[in-house]
Design a protein around this motif. Sequence first.
Motif, PDB file in Angstrom:
ATOM      1  N   TYR A  25       0.872  -1.201   0.141  1.00 56.21           N
ATOM      2  CA  TYR A  25      -0.242   0.023   0.045  1.00 56.21           C
ATOM      3  C   TYR A  25       0.896   1.413   0.030  1.00 56.21           C
ATOM      4  CZ  TYR A  25      -4.666  -2.198   1.121  1.00 56.21           C
ATOM      5  OH  TYR A  25      -5.784  -3.140   0.933  1.00 56.21           O
ATOM      6  N   VAL A  26       1.992   1.373   0.833  1.00 58.12           N
ATOM      7  CA  VAL A  26       2.707   2.576   0.964  1.00 58.12           C
ATOM      8  C   VAL A  26       3.563   2.682  -0.212  1.00 58.12           C
ATOM      9  CG1 VAL A  26       4.491   3.832   2.045  1.00 58.12           C
ATOM     10  CG2 VAL A  26       2.633   2.883   3.481  1.00 58.12           C
ATOM     11  N   PRO A  27       4.249   1.606  -0.602  1.00 53.02           N
ATOM     12  CA  PRO A  27       5.176   1.898  -1.651  1.00 53.02           C
ATOM     13  C   PRO A  27       4.355   2.086  -3.126  1.00 53.02           C
ATOM     14  CG  PRO A  27       5.536  -0.260  -0.964  1.00 53.02           C
ATOM     15  CD  PRO A  27       4.540   0.503   0.011  1.00 53.02           C
ATOM     16  N   ASP A  28       3.293   1.623  -3.469  1.00 48.75           N
ATOM     17  CA  ASP A  28       2.395   2.001  -4.347  1.00 48.75           C
ATOM     18  C   ASP A  28       1.806   3.191  -4.517  1.00 48.75           C
ATOM     19  OD1 ASP A  28       3.412  -0.356  -5.386  1.00 48.75           O
ATOM     20  OD2 ASP A  28       1.405  -1.495  -5.270  1.00 48.75           O
ATOM     21  N   THR A  29       1.441   3.672  -3.244  1.00 52.01           N
ATOM     22  CA  THR A  29       1.026   5.243  -3.171  1.00 52.01           C
ATOM     23  C   THR A  29       2.007   5.952  -3.493  1.00 52.01           C
ATOM     24  OG1 THR A  29      -0.680   4.293  -1.599  1.00 52.01           O
ATOM     25  CG2 THR A  29      -0.115   6.737  -1.672  1.00 52.01           C
TER      26      THR A  29
END
Length: 214
Positions: free
Chosen positions: A147-151
């Motif tokens: 979730y964080v890296p893709d955001t």
Amino acid sequence: TGSSRPQRMLKAVQKNATKGDPKSVISAIDYYCRHKEWAMNVGDEKGLILDSVLTEVNPSTALELGTYCGYSTVRIARLLSPGSKLITIEFNPAFAAVARQIIAYAGLQDKVTLVEGPSGDLIPKMKERFGIKSFDFVFLDHWKDRYVPDTKLLEDCGLLRKGTVLLADNVICPGAPEYLKYVRNSPRYESQYYKSNLEYTKVEDGLEKSVFLG
Ligand SMILES: Oc1cc(-c2ccc(F)cc2)cc2cncnc12
Ligand SMILES: [Mg+2]
């Protein structure tokens, strides 16, 4: 070797739903997963929250991370205005194969582009491959540690614009604590938690809606 859970879900759709009727496909999956065999679809309770956020945003371009069997893909695509597009990314080829058939059974294949592969590799290719300027709506429902890296990747690739709405599933169960910290502490997002339950259960889960402020 026997069938897989996704294959049994597809069979339930083909048996109980009406071809070209997205609502009946959604109901057939919800019935099957509530009464026969649990599966990790966003489900009917969190699905109503997804529907309401979608109706409010009315996206022209939407992105889904984590197709699984296509349940939320059908929920999203059925509410898109004519000419709007949904791109959905699935890493697992067996899931993608079932999802294609469920999306087609619902008659929504013309609104949906299913792309197989790792989201981290595909996100930087969105502009060149699909002519996307930016996304109006993103549904995060894949591996929680992405979730964080893709955001951050969506930000860095210029795929978010002022007002883009991110909606993340499972922020409580299985949980995405780093993601909650990221969007809730960042001055670039306005976040809101929608309390609900894990699909087909009484366990708490919820959706986090985060508006990108540019
Ligand atoms: O909605 C979901 C639920 C669960 C899940 C599995 C097992 C369990 F015990 C509880 C929750 C896993 C997911 C993985 N990717 C996307 N969505 C998911
Ligand atoms: Mg989920």
